[in-house]
Scaffold this motif. Sequence first.
Motif, PDB file in Angstrom:
ATOM      1  N   LEU A   1       0.938  -1.030   0.052  1.00  0.00           N
ATOM      2  CA  LEU A   1      -0.234  -0.140  -0.083  1.00  0.00           C
ATOM      3  C   LEU A   1       0.880   1.397  -0.100  1.00  0.00           C
ATOM      4  N   LYS A   2       1.970   1.310   0.773  1.00  0.00           N
ATOM      5  CA  LYS A   2       2.670   2.622   0.791  1.00  0.00           C
ATOM      6  C   LYS A   2       3.604   2.629  -0.727  1.00  0.00           C
ATOM      7  N   GLY A   3       3.972   1.472  -1.075  1.00  0.00           N
ATOM      8  CA  GLY A   3       4.633   1.611  -2.578  1.00  0.00           C
ATOM      9  C   GLY A   3       3.451   1.959  -3.394  1.00  0.00           C
ATOM     10  N   LEU A   4       2.190   1.668  -3.518  1.00  0.00           N
ATOM     11  CA  LEU A   4       1.361   2.059  -4.228  1.00  0.00           C
ATOM     12  C   LEU A   4       1.037   3.425  -4.016  1.00  0.00           C
ATOM     13  N   ALA A   5       1.025   3.996  -2.929  1.00  0.00           N
ATOM     14  CA  ALA A   5       0.723   5.444  -2.742  1.00  0.00           C
ATOM     15  C   ALA A   5       1.692   6.223  -3.480  1.00  0.00           C
ATOM     16  N   MET A   6       2.978   5.877  -3.179  1.00  0.00           N
ATOM     17  CA  MET A   6       4.240   6.378  -3.617  1.00  0.00           C
ATOM     18  C   MET A   6       4.395   6.825  -4.815  1.00  0.00           C
ATOM     19  N   GLY A   7       4.070   5.202  -5.660  1.00  0.00           N
ATOM     20  CA  GLY A   7       4.179   5.569  -7.103  1.00  0.00           C
ATOM     21  C   GLY A   7       2.964   6.217  -7.712  1.00  0.00           C
ATOM     22  N   LEU A   8       1.858   6.310  -7.156  1.00  0.00           N
ATOM     23  CA  LEU A   8       1.092   7.193  -7.844  1.00  0.00           C
ATOM     24  C   LEU A   8       1.102   8.588  -7.507  1.00  0.00           C
ATOM     25  N   GLN A   9       1.887   8.888  -6.423  1.00  0.00           N
ATOM     26  CA  GLN A   9       2.105  10.561  -6.269  1.00  0.00           C
ATOM     27  C   GLN A   9       3.215  10.846  -6.641  1.00  0.00           C
ATOM     28  N   GLY A  10       4.313  10.150  -6.981  1.00  0.00           N
ATOM     29  CA  GLY A  10       5.671  10.524  -7.274  1.00  0.00           C
ATOM     30  C   GLY A  10       6.578  10.338  -6.079  1.00  0.00           C
ATOM     31  N   ALA A  11       7.838  10.776  -6.047  1.00  0.00           N
ATOM     32  CA  ALA A  11       8.826  10.701  -5.099  1.00  0.00           C
ATOM     33  C   ALA A  11       8.275  10.885  -3.899  1.00  0.00           C
ATOM     34  N   ALA A  12       8.765  10.174  -2.799  1.00  0.00           N
ATOM     35  CA  ALA A  12       8.284  10.366  -1.421  1.00  0.00           C
ATOM     36  C   ALA A  12       9.274  10.072  -0.467  1.00  0.00           C
ATOM     37  N   PRO A  13       9.480  10.528   0.626  1.00  0.00           N
ATOM     38  CA  PRO A  13      10.545  10.176   1.672  1.00  0.00           C
ATOM     39  C   PRO A  13      10.452   8.901   2.229  1.00  0.00           C
TER      40      PRO A  13
ATOM     41  N   ALA B   1     -15.504   1.912  -8.209  1.00  0.00           N
ATOM     42  CA  ALA B   1     -15.064   2.205  -6.784  1.00  0.00           C
ATOM     43  C   ALA B   1     -14.372   0.719  -6.451  1.00  0.00           C
ATOM     44  N   PRO B   2     -13.293   1.156  -5.863  1.00  0.00           N
ATOM     45  CA  PRO B   2     -12.331  -0.079  -5.348  1.00  0.00           C
ATOM     46  C   PRO B   2     -12.988  -0.612  -4.074  1.00  0.00           C
ATOM     47  N   THR B   3     -13.903  -1.516  -4.141  1.00  0.00           N
ATOM     48  CA  THR B   3     -14.726  -1.899  -3.007  1.00  0.00           C
ATOM     49  C   THR B   3     -13.640  -2.463  -1.903  1.00  0.00           C
ATOM     50  N   ALA B   4     -12.825  -3.375  -2.194  1.00  0.00           N
ATOM     51  CA  ALA B   4     -12.029  -4.008  -1.396  1.00  0.00           C
ATOM     52  C   ALA B   4     -11.166  -2.884  -0.455  1.00  0.00           C
ATOM     53  N   MET B   5     -10.781  -2.029  -1.239  1.00  0.00           N
ATOM     54  CA  MET B   5      -9.835  -0.954  -0.825  1.00  0.00           C
ATOM     55  C   MET B   5     -10.488  -0.109   0.113  1.00  0.00           C
ATOM     56  N   ILE B   6     -11.793   0.360  -0.091  1.00  0.00           N
ATOM     57  CA  ILE B   6     -12.446   1.032   0.793  1.00  0.00           C
ATOM     58  C   ILE B   6     -12.928   0.243   1.994  1.00  0.00           C
ATOM     59  N   ALA B   7     -13.273  -0.858   2.024  1.00  0.00           N
ATOM     60  CA  ALA B   7     -13.660  -1.645   3.079  1.00  0.00           C
ATOM     61  C   ALA B   7     -12.247  -1.716   3.992  1.00  0.00           C
ATOM     62  N   LEU B   8     -11.053  -1.898   3.342  1.00  0.00           N
ATOM     63  CA  LEU B   8      -9.766  -1.803   4.283  1.00  0.00           C
ATOM     64  C   LEU B   8      -9.636  -0.540   4.835  1.00  0.00           C
ATOM     65  N   ALA B   9      -9.897   0.422   4.056  1.00  0.00           N
ATOM     66  CA  ALA B   9      -9.971   1.958   4.692  1.00  0.00           C
ATOM     67  C   ALA B   9     -10.563   2.118   5.787  1.00  0.00           C
ATOM     68  N   ALA B  10     -11.973   1.660   5.798  1.00  0.00           N
ATOM     69  CA  ALA B  10     -12.931   1.872   6.633  1.00  0.00           C
ATOM     70  C   ALA B  10     -12.848   1.355   7.993  1.00  0.00           C
ATOM     71  N   ALA B  11     -11.745   0.475   8.275  1.00  0.00           N
ATOM     72  CA  ALA B  11     -11.624  -0.572   9.415  1.00  0.00           C
ATOM     73  C   ALA B  11     -10.552   0.502  10.200  1.00  0.00           C
ATOM     74  N   GLU B  12     -10.065  -0.154  11.249  1.00  0.00           N
ATOM     75  CA  GLU B  12      -9.177   0.485  11.996  1.00  0.00           C
ATOM     76  C   GLU B  12      -7.911  -0.160  12.215  1.00  0.00           C
ATOM     77  N   GLY B  13      -6.762   0.466  12.398  1.00  0.00           N
ATOM     78  CA  GLY B  13      -5.387  -0.165  12.405  1.00  0.00           C
ATOM     79  C   GLY B  13      -4.443   0.237  11.352  1.00  0.00           C
ATOM     80  N   THR B  14      -3.433  -0.474  11.374  1.00  0.00           N
ATOM     81  CA  THR B  14      -2.104   0.105  10.628  1.00  0.00           C
ATOM     82  C   THR B  14      -2.255  -0.144   9.046  1.00  0.00           C
ATOM     83  N   LEU B  15      -2.906  -1.114   8.647  1.00  0.00           N
ATOM     84  CA  LEU B  15      -3.718  -1.552   7.330  1.00  0.00           C
ATOM     85  C   LEU B  15      -4.619  -0.457   6.787  1.00  0.00           C
ATOM     86  N   SER B  16      -5.403   0.102   7.618  1.00  0.00           N
ATOM     87  CA  SER B  16      -6.503   1.111   7.365  1.00  0.00           C
ATOM     88  C   SER B  16      -5.685   2.488   7.007  1.00  0.00           C
ATOM     89  N   ASP B  17      -4.644   2.498   7.952  1.00  0.00           N
ATOM     90  CA  ASP B  17      -3.924   3.845   7.990  1.00  0.00           C
ATOM     91  C   ASP B  17      -3.010   3.844   6.692  1.00  0.00           C
TER      92      ASP B  17
END
Length: 208
Positions: free
Chosen positions: A93-105, A140-156
């Motif tokens: 997930l972190k890598g996916l976010a980095m790739g979609l937004q560009g370079a990241a720390p 809508a990416p339903t699986a990702m939406i469900a994951l984000a709606a939960a609590e914890g580090t995965l959701s974060d």
Amino acid sequence: LGELPADARLNPVVAMLQQHGADTVTVDIAISSIANQESAALARLLSLPAPHSDVVAMLAAATSKGRDGAEVRGLMAMAADESRPTPIRIALLKGLAMGLQGAAPSDDDGVVAGGRAGTRVPGVVVAPRQRTAAFEMPEAPTAMIALAAAEGTLSDAARPVLSLMTWPGKPAPVGATPLTAEEQQRFNTGGALYEANCAACHLAAGEG
């Protein structure tokens, strides 16, 4: 590695990534040698025992930075797979976010930049991140939406991915609550401290 034919690089590179995953310089060089093969390398690495999470994140970033719909959906499916260890799912997930937004720390003193050679080497400076358009999903990416709606580090880790995407019917983001007078004063104080102590290196808007 760069001297090998493209179809002969993948196995030795994956072996190197598995063995030397904690060495940021080696990892960066290895990934830079397999342009357009990052997705295949990631799949092979994930088939091995205990892949290094930082390497998984870098390969996911390099795979998603091209914004190919099939690749992005594939990464989301991997991250949603409950049979995978949680640290690996978070790295995807972190890598996916980095790739979609560009370079990241990165978490260390280098920079992860989706697999570009040299950008994760400690001390190397890269250009500031550029804001990119939201990645358009056909539905809508339903699986990702469900994951984000939960609590914890995965959701974060899932929420930033969703913030970089748009799809038909996506709810508009909720507006920020206005600051109280006390909060505004603290905000102004923090801004003054940043300008005095941080802006010289990190620039006025934090893009440095």
